[in-house]
Scaffold this motif. Sequence first.
Motif, PDB file in Angstrom:
ATOM      1  N   MET A   1       0.738  -0.825   0.052  1.00  0.00           N
ATOM      2  CA  MET A   1      -0.078   0.440  -0.049  1.00  0.00           C
ATOM      3  C   MET A   1       0.490   1.482   0.085  1.00  0.00           C
ATOM      4  O   MET A   1       1.720   0.787   0.417  1.00  0.00           O
ATOM      5  N   LEU A   2       0.541   2.087  -0.599  1.00  0.00           N
ATOM      6  CA  LEU A   2       0.920   3.567  -0.708  1.00  0.00           C
ATOM      7  C   LEU A   2      -0.028   4.597  -0.288  1.00  0.00           C
ATOM      8  O   LEU A   2      -0.671   5.021  -0.267  1.00  0.00           O
ATOM      9  N   ILE A   3       1.165   4.654   0.482  1.00  0.00           N
ATOM     10  CA  ILE A   3       0.396   6.473   1.740  1.00  0.00           C
ATOM     11  C   ILE A   3       1.105   7.729   0.986  1.00  0.00           C
ATOM     12  O   ILE A   3       2.123   7.544   1.426  1.00  0.00           O
ATOM     13  N   PRO A   4       0.266   8.447   0.243  1.00  0.00           N
ATOM     14  CA  PRO A   4       0.642   9.665   0.740  1.00  0.00           C
ATOM     15  C   PRO A   4       1.057  10.373   1.253  1.00  0.00           C
ATOM     16  O   PRO A   4       0.519  10.357   2.922  1.00  0.00           O
ATOM     17  N   GLN A  36      -7.059  16.413  -0.707  1.00  0.00           N
ATOM     18  CA  GLN A  36      -8.472  15.992  -2.035  1.00  0.00           C
ATOM     19  C   GLN A  36      -7.902  15.245  -3.366  1.00  0.00           C
ATOM     20  O   GLN A  36      -8.706  14.140  -3.579  1.00  0.00           O
ATOM     21  N   LEU A  37      -6.309  15.832  -3.618  1.00  0.00           N
ATOM     22  CA  LEU A  37      -6.669  14.954  -4.791  1.00  0.00           C
ATOM     23  C   LEU A  37      -6.018  13.804  -4.805  1.00  0.00           C
ATOM     24  O   LEU A  37      -7.001  12.554  -5.473  1.00  0.00           O
ATOM     25  N   TYR A  38      -5.386  13.575  -3.582  1.00  0.00           N
ATOM     26  CA  TYR A  38      -4.958  12.463  -2.538  1.00  0.00           C
ATOM     27  C   TYR A  38      -5.727  11.796  -2.818  1.00  0.00           C
ATOM     28  O   TYR A  38      -6.002   9.874  -3.231  1.00  0.00           O
ATOM     29  N   GLY A  42      -7.987   7.568  -4.359  1.00  0.00           N
ATOM     30  CA  GLY A  42      -7.634   6.358  -3.870  1.00  0.00           C
ATOM     31  C   GLY A  42      -7.031   5.941  -2.649  1.00  0.00           C
ATOM     32  O   GLY A  42      -7.368   4.979  -1.869  1.00  0.00           O
ATOM     33  N   ALA A  43      -6.901   7.596  -2.236  1.00  0.00           N
ATOM     34  CA  ALA A  43      -5.865   7.171  -0.438  1.00  0.00           C
ATOM     35  C   ALA A  43      -7.008   7.144   0.086  1.00  0.00           C
ATOM     36  O   ALA A  43      -7.875   7.701  -0.131  1.00  0.00           O
ATOM     37  N   SER A  72     -11.078  16.568   3.877  1.00  0.00           N
ATOM     38  CA  SER A  72     -10.042  16.508   2.900  1.00  0.00           C
ATOM     39  C   SER A  72     -10.765  14.510   1.736  1.00  0.00           C
ATOM     40  O   SER A  72     -10.305  14.699   0.968  1.00  0.00           O
ATOM     41  N   GLY A  73     -11.680  13.780   2.669  1.00  0.00           N
ATOM     42  CA  GLY A  73     -12.479  13.081   2.359  1.00  0.00           C
ATOM     43  C   GLY A  73     -11.763  11.920   2.760  1.00  0.00           C
ATOM     44  O   GLY A  73     -11.430  10.896   2.229  1.00  0.00           O
TER      45      GLY A  73
END
Length: 73
Positions: A1-4, A36-38, A42-43, A72-73
């Motif tokens: 899993m990638l976490i920004p 929000q873009l992240y 799908g983050a 941020s969602g």
Amino acid sequence: MLIPALDLIDGKVVRLYQGDFAQKTEFDLTPLGQAQLYAEAGAKWLHLVDLGGAKDPDRRQQALLAKLASESG
């Protein structure tokens, strides 16, 4: 899993070179907009780093962190 991640100083998105506060790059992004873009990409998680607050506890960005968490969602 990638976490920004978002590194924050004075409400701005930054990147430090090798952890050196004197060598920082500021990005022309709003923290909320980037978060929000992240989320839209799908983050499910976001790593927030309050660099200003880490260096000086009197400069913690608690209001910004709370806003990012709630909006941020």
